[in-house]
Design a protein around this motif. Structure first.
Motif, PDB file in Angstrom:
ATOM      1  N   GLU A 226       0.717  -1.226   0.130  1.00  8.43           N
ATOM      2  CA  GLU A 226       0.001   0.223   0.031  1.00  8.43           C
ATOM      3  C   GLU A 226       0.759   1.091   0.025  1.00  8.43           C
ATOM      4  OE1 GLU A 226      -3.155   0.011   2.944  1.00  8.43           O
ATOM      5  OE2 GLU A 226      -3.312  -2.144   2.537  1.00  8.43           O
ATOM      6  N   ARG A 227       1.996   1.273   0.852  1.00  7.72           N
ATOM      7  CA  ARG A 227       3.019   2.276   0.888  1.00  7.72           C
ATOM      8  C   ARG A 227       3.286   2.535  -0.648  1.00  7.72           C
ATOM      9  NH1 ARG A 227       4.992   0.249   6.180  1.00  7.72           N
ATOM     10  NH2 ARG A 227       6.814  -0.574   5.081  1.00  7.72           N
ATOM     11  N   GLY A 228       3.823   1.402  -1.190  1.00  4.12           N
ATOM     12  CA  GLY A 228       4.276   1.603  -2.632  1.00  4.12           C
ATOM     13  C   GLY A 228       3.187   2.128  -3.548  1.00  4.12           C
ATOM     14  N   ALA A 229       2.003   1.585  -3.462  1.00  4.23           N
ATOM     15  CA  ALA A 229       0.943   2.175  -4.278  1.00  4.23           C
ATOM     16  C   ALA A 229       0.653   3.658  -4.147  1.00  4.23           C
ATOM     17  CB  ALA A 229      -0.165   1.465  -3.868  1.00  4.23           C
ATOM     18  N   ALA A 230       0.901   4.266  -3.237  1.00  4.13           N
ATOM     19  CA  ALA A 230       1.012   5.681  -2.823  1.00  4.13           C
ATOM     20  C   ALA A 230       2.055   6.555  -3.585  1.00  4.13           C
ATOM     21  CB  ALA A 230       0.816   5.778  -1.332  1.00  4.13           C
ATOM     22  N   LEU A 231       3.153   5.789  -3.440  1.00  2.00           N
ATOM     23  CA  LEU A 231       4.328   6.465  -4.137  1.00  2.00           C
ATOM     24  C   LEU A 231       4.047   6.317  -5.829  1.00  2.00           C
ATOM     25  CD1 LEU A 231       7.586   5.102  -2.699  1.00  2.00           C
ATOM     26  CD2 LEU A 231       6.221   7.190  -2.292  1.00  2.00           C
ATOM     27  N   ARG A 232       3.334   5.125  -6.354  1.00  2.00           N
ATOM     28  CA  ARG A 232       3.103   5.319  -7.651  1.00  2.00           C
ATOM     29  C   ARG A 232       2.152   6.442  -8.022  1.00  2.00           C
ATOM     30  NH1 ARG A 232       4.249  -0.359  -7.154  1.00  2.00           N
ATOM     31  NH2 ARG A 232       2.225  -0.590  -6.166  1.00  2.00           N
ATOM     32  N   SER A 233       1.133   6.624  -7.251  1.00  2.00           N
ATOM     33  CA  SER A 233       0.293   7.700  -7.350  1.00  2.00           C
ATOM     34  C   SER A 233       0.964   8.876  -7.599  1.00  2.00           C
ATOM     35  CB  SER A 233      -0.938   7.666  -6.529  1.00  2.00           C
ATOM     36  OG  SER A 233      -1.890   6.538  -6.441  1.00  2.00           O
ATOM     37  N   ALA A 234       1.642   9.185  -6.429  1.00  2.00           N
ATOM     38  CA  ALA A 234       2.250  10.456  -6.359  1.00  2.00           C
ATOM     39  C   ALA A 234       3.481  10.556  -7.756  1.00  2.00           C
ATOM     40  CB  ALA A 234       3.268  10.503  -5.371  1.00  2.00           C
ATOM     41  N   ALA A 235       3.947   9.477  -8.152  1.00  2.00           N
ATOM     42  CA  ALA A 235       5.022   9.821  -9.392  1.00  2.00           C
ATOM     43  C   ALA A 235       4.023  10.007 -10.809  1.00  2.00           C
ATOM     44  CB  ALA A 235       5.504   8.280  -9.704  1.00  2.00           C
ATOM     45  N   ALA A 236       2.561   9.405 -10.498  1.00  2.00           N
ATOM     46  CA  ALA A 236       1.958   9.730 -11.784  1.00  2.00           C
ATOM     47  C   ALA A 236       1.635  11.229 -11.965  1.00  2.00           C
ATOM     48  CB  ALA A 236       0.760   9.061 -11.761  1.00  2.00           C
ATOM     49  N   ALA A 237       1.206  11.864 -10.598  1.00  2.70           N
ATOM     50  CA  ALA A 237       0.980  13.254 -10.416  1.00  2.70           C
ATOM     51  C   ALA A 237       2.110  14.125 -10.868  1.00  2.70           C
ATOM     52  CB  ALA A 237       0.629  13.510  -8.928  1.00  2.70           C
TER      53      ALA A 237
END
Length: 464
Positions: free
Chosen positions: A63-74
């Motif tokens: 879940e922490r990794g998923a948050a990073l992926r979303s931040a990267a997309a932003a």
């Protein structure tokens, strides 16, 4: 830039608030004013990170990794806006700024993948027991990042800290506060309250973070002077200091290489991003046999490069001080070395010949578009003088001799050695700076180890 700030909805300081003023380094126009945090506000952010740390540490790594992926997309979605703000604040070209944003997004994505794979060990103890070494987050990480590549550097430290279960307080450099604000606005929505905290402030705010006993790690990329102050503060609090600080990176040019090619490499290393890169070429040792054509070619490179923007006038003054001091001590200016008239904080690509080891431009990091050149009689002399330095960040060697290359990379007391290329390297490389250049891994998978602490667990069944 004021119109751009309004367009991007970046908050501005009120008329009576303490603030940081930023002027465009190219033309001197006002970029904007950003309100600075008080000591009480800084402490409140640290407390918010402390309160959020237990729940975030227990959040599954995926879940922490998923948050990073979303931040990267932003970040990728707003790459052009980030590049425009970065250019306005620091003078960095839009192309380079875009590259930094995309590199930062890529780093977040890499840590999103690496975080869930970060593992401990099982130990071979008694067959009736279970023995483990388990990595755990350290707690609250204060992340202090520089202005010369603000998005890429921040994403490395933030990504590694967050994916391993730490909470963060991020203070970007006071020389690029609008860039830092926009990064925070894009990243923070993907994390629970208190996990990612943004702080606008100057060096005093950084000092408040470093001395706060509730901070467990201070991760800093910036000057050696600041790094040493952080090390002193963390020695009192018990926090871990993770430091990548200044460098005085040498480049050795052997007699067996094409002097024109070597001059091109030197110009790239010394003038890229106006010489404002942590691993920029600072001092050059060229073999006497090719010194004349090398200096001629390097001078032409500098003249073609022309004026380059430095981040602000105070920094330009420091760069020019190194140049004028060297000239006063006998160095010969082959190109540049004169402060241009007009607004902004530009400075010409500069080549100094006839340099000696005691000159300021050879002893200290200039961090500007200046190539200080020393002619040496042989490779041994150049290598010995290159090694004789308080810093230990990086070095480059240009040679066709495998013997010279092997000796150089083994002898140079630095974290990174590059042979026949001033920049480049495989993904995932992580080095430890030495001496005045800092301590600890700042990149790569090893940064996950820096952001965690290891607990040994021994479990055996109860009798009965």
């Amino acid at each position: 830039m004021t119109d751009l700030a309004v367009e991007l909805d970046l908050p501005a300081a009120g008329p009576d608030e303490p603030h940081i003023r930023i002027d465009n380094p190219v033309d001197g126009t006002l970029v904007g004013r950003v309100a600075t945090a008080t000591r009480e506000q800084t402490a409140a952010l640290v407390e918010a990170a402390r309160q959020a740390s237990r729940a975030w540490a227990r959040t599954p790594a995926t879940e922490r990794g998923a948050a990073l992926r979303s931040a990267a997309a932003a970040l990728r979605e707003r790459v052009d806006d980030l590049a425009r703000v970065n250019q306005a604040e620091t003078g960095k070209s839009v192309e380079d700024a875009r590259g930094g944003v995309l590199a930062g997004a890529g780093t977040l994505e890499q840590y999103a993948e690496l975080g869930p794979l970060h593992r401990g060990r099982s130990l071979l103890g008694d067959v009736t027991a279970t023995d483990l070494m388990v990595p755990e987050p350290r707690g609250v990480v204060a992340v202090l990042t520089p202005w010369n590549d603000p998005v890429a550097v921040a994403c490395g430290l933030l990504g590694a800290a967050l994916v391993t279960g730490n909470t963060v307080v991020h203070k970007p450099s006071e020389r690029c506060p609008h860039t830092g604000l926009l990064v925070a606005e894009l990243i923070s929505p993907y994390f629970p309250e208190g996990v990612f905290n943004h702080l606008a402030g100057d060096g005093q705010a950084g000092a408040w973070l470093a001395e706060n006993p509730a901070v467990d790690v201070v991760a800093h990329v910036g000057s050696t002077r600041t790094g040493r102050a952080i090390a002193e503060a963390t020695a009192r609090t018990g926090a871990k200091a993770l430091l990548e600080n200044g460098g005085n990176d040498p480049l050795l040019v052997a007699e067996d290489v094409d002097p024109v090619w070597a001059a091109g490499q030197t110009a790239t290393g010394a003038f890229a991003n106006s010489g404002q890169i942590c691993v920029s070429v600072e001092r050059v040792y060229v073999h006497r046999a090719i010194a004349e054509p090398f200096l001629g070619a390097l001078t032409r490179e500098a003249e073609r490069t022309g004026l380059l923007p430095l981040v602000d006038e105070a920094h330009r003054d420091k760069v020019h001080e190194h140049v004028t001091s060297a000239i006063a001590d006998g160095a010969r200016p082959c190109a540049g070395g004169v402060v241009p008239e007009g607004p902004g904080s530009q400075y010409p690509a500069t080549v100094l010949a006839d340099c000696t080891p005691d000159m300021l431009a050879m002893r200290e990091e200039t961090f500007g578009p200046v190539a200080a050149v020393r002619v040496v009689d042989d490779f041994d002399q150049g290598l010995a003088e290159a090694c004789d330095d308080a810093y230990g960040l990086a070095a480059t060697v240009l040679t066709r001799s495998m013997e010279h290359a092997q000796r150089a990379w083994r002898d140079l007391p630095v974290g990174t050695v590059k042979v026949n290329a001033v920049f480049g390297g495989a993904p995932g490389g992580a080095a430890q700076p030495r001496g005045a250049s800092g301590q600890g891994y700042g990149y790569g998978p090893e940064l996950l180890d820096e952001m965690t602490t290891t607990k040994v667990v021994h479990v055996e069944p109860a009798p009965g």
